[in-house]
Design a protein around this motif. Structure first.
Motif, PDB file in Angstrom:
ATOM      1  N   ALA A  20       0.830  -1.200   0.000  1.00  0.00           N
ATOM      2  CA  ALA A  20       0.000   0.000   0.000  1.00  0.00           C
ATOM      3  C   ALA A  20       0.865   1.250   0.000  1.00  0.00           C
ATOM      4  O   ALA A  20       1.976   1.253   0.524  1.00  0.00           O
ATOM      5  CB  ALA A  20      -0.901   0.020   1.233  1.00  0.00           C
ATOM      6  N   GLN A  22       0.030   5.150   1.125  1.00  0.00           N
ATOM      7  CA  GLN A  22      -0.990   5.966   1.771  1.00  0.00           C
ATOM      8  C   GLN A  22      -0.552   7.421   1.877  1.00  0.00           C
ATOM      9  O   GLN A  22       0.566   7.701   2.319  1.00  0.00           O
ATOM     10  CB  GLN A  22      -1.255   5.449   3.192  1.00  0.00           C
ATOM     11  N   GLU A  23      -1.444   8.313   1.519  1.00  0.00           N
ATOM     12  CA  GLU A  23      -1.195   9.734   1.748  1.00  0.00           C
ATOM     13  C   GLU A  23      -1.532  10.036   3.201  1.00  0.00           C
ATOM     14  O   GLU A  23      -2.621   9.685   3.673  1.00  0.00           O
ATOM     15  CB  GLU A  23      -2.054  10.588   0.817  1.00  0.00           C
ATOM     16  N   GLU A  24      -0.589  10.650   3.917  1.00  0.00           N
ATOM     17  CA  GLU A  24      -0.771  10.912   5.339  1.00  0.00           C
ATOM     18  C   GLU A  24      -0.188  12.263   5.715  1.00  0.00           C
ATOM     19  O   GLU A  24       0.603  12.834   4.972  1.00  0.00           O
ATOM     20  CB  GLU A  24      -0.064   9.827   6.166  1.00  0.00           C
ATOM     21  N   TYR A  38       3.924   0.884   2.597  1.00  0.00           N
ATOM     22  CA  TYR A  38       3.817  -0.233   3.529  1.00  0.00           C
ATOM     23  C   TYR A  38       4.009  -1.555   2.804  1.00  0.00           C
ATOM     24  O   TYR A  38       3.637  -1.702   1.642  1.00  0.00           O
ATOM     25  CB  TYR A  38       2.437  -0.246   4.198  1.00  0.00           C
ATOM     26  N   ASP A  42       2.165  -4.827   6.886  1.00  0.00           N
ATOM     27  CA  ASP A  42       1.706  -3.516   7.340  1.00  0.00           C
ATOM     28  C   ASP A  42       2.814  -2.735   8.052  1.00  0.00           C
ATOM     29  O   ASP A  42       2.550  -1.926   8.935  1.00  0.00           O
ATOM     30  CB  ASP A  42       0.476  -3.645   8.236  1.00  0.00           C
ATOM     31  N   GLU A  44       5.919  -0.005   7.798  1.00  0.00           N
ATOM     32  CA  GLU A  44       6.351   1.115   6.967  1.00  0.00           C
ATOM     33  C   GLU A  44       7.704   0.789   6.343  1.00  0.00           C
ATOM     34  O   GLU A  44       8.644   0.408   7.034  1.00  0.00           O
ATOM     35  CB  GLU A  44       6.464   2.370   7.828  1.00  0.00           C
ATOM     36  N   TRP A  47       9.038   6.554   2.987  1.00  0.00           N
ATOM     37  CA  TRP A  47       8.041   7.572   2.672  1.00  0.00           C
ATOM     38  C   TRP A  47       8.622   8.560   1.664  1.00  0.00           C
ATOM     39  O   TRP A  47       9.830   8.654   1.492  1.00  0.00           O
ATOM     40  CB  TRP A  47       7.549   8.295   3.932  1.00  0.00           C
ATOM     41  N   LYS A  66      -3.183   8.586 -10.115  1.00  0.00           N
ATOM     42  CA  LYS A  66      -2.883   7.541  -9.133  1.00  0.00           C
ATOM     43  C   LYS A  66      -1.879   6.539  -9.695  1.00  0.00           C
ATOM     44  O   LYS A  66      -0.897   6.197  -9.042  1.00  0.00           O
ATOM     45  CB  LYS A  66      -4.163   6.827  -8.697  1.00  0.00           C
TER      46      LYS A  66
END
Length: 84
Positions: A20, A22-24, A38, A42, A44, A47, A66
């Motif tokens: 995955a 993910q935008e955070e 990730y 799950d 990390e 980034w 995307k």
């Protein structure tokens, strides 16, 4: 500052590791977005700075954004991600 060149995994290997993206919010800096990568456990992996990725990807059709971001990131997963 280190002069070491970052080595990246081959795309095909990165696809197998990454589960995955993910935008955070960056918990260390206000008003900053990051894209966290990730693995299948799950955990990390790494980034990316959201703005830097969007600038690098550039203008793409809305429906292609995307996929373009995913491809950009999957081509830049550090080789050390194998060990996470």
């Amino acid at each position: 500052m280190s002069d070491q060149k970052i080595e990246f995994l081959p795309y095909e290997e990165a696809v197998k590791i990454v589960a995955a993206i993910q935008e955070e919010e960056d918990i260390h800096q206000d008003n900053r977005r990051i894209l966290t990568v990730y693995n299948h456990e799950d955990k990390e992996i790494c980034w990316f700075d959201f703005i830097e990725v969007m600038e690098a990807v550039g203008e793409v059709e809305a429906g292609q954004r995307k996929e373009s971001v995913q491809n950009y990131i999957l081509n830049r997963i550090p080789i050390w991600a194998r060990d996470i």
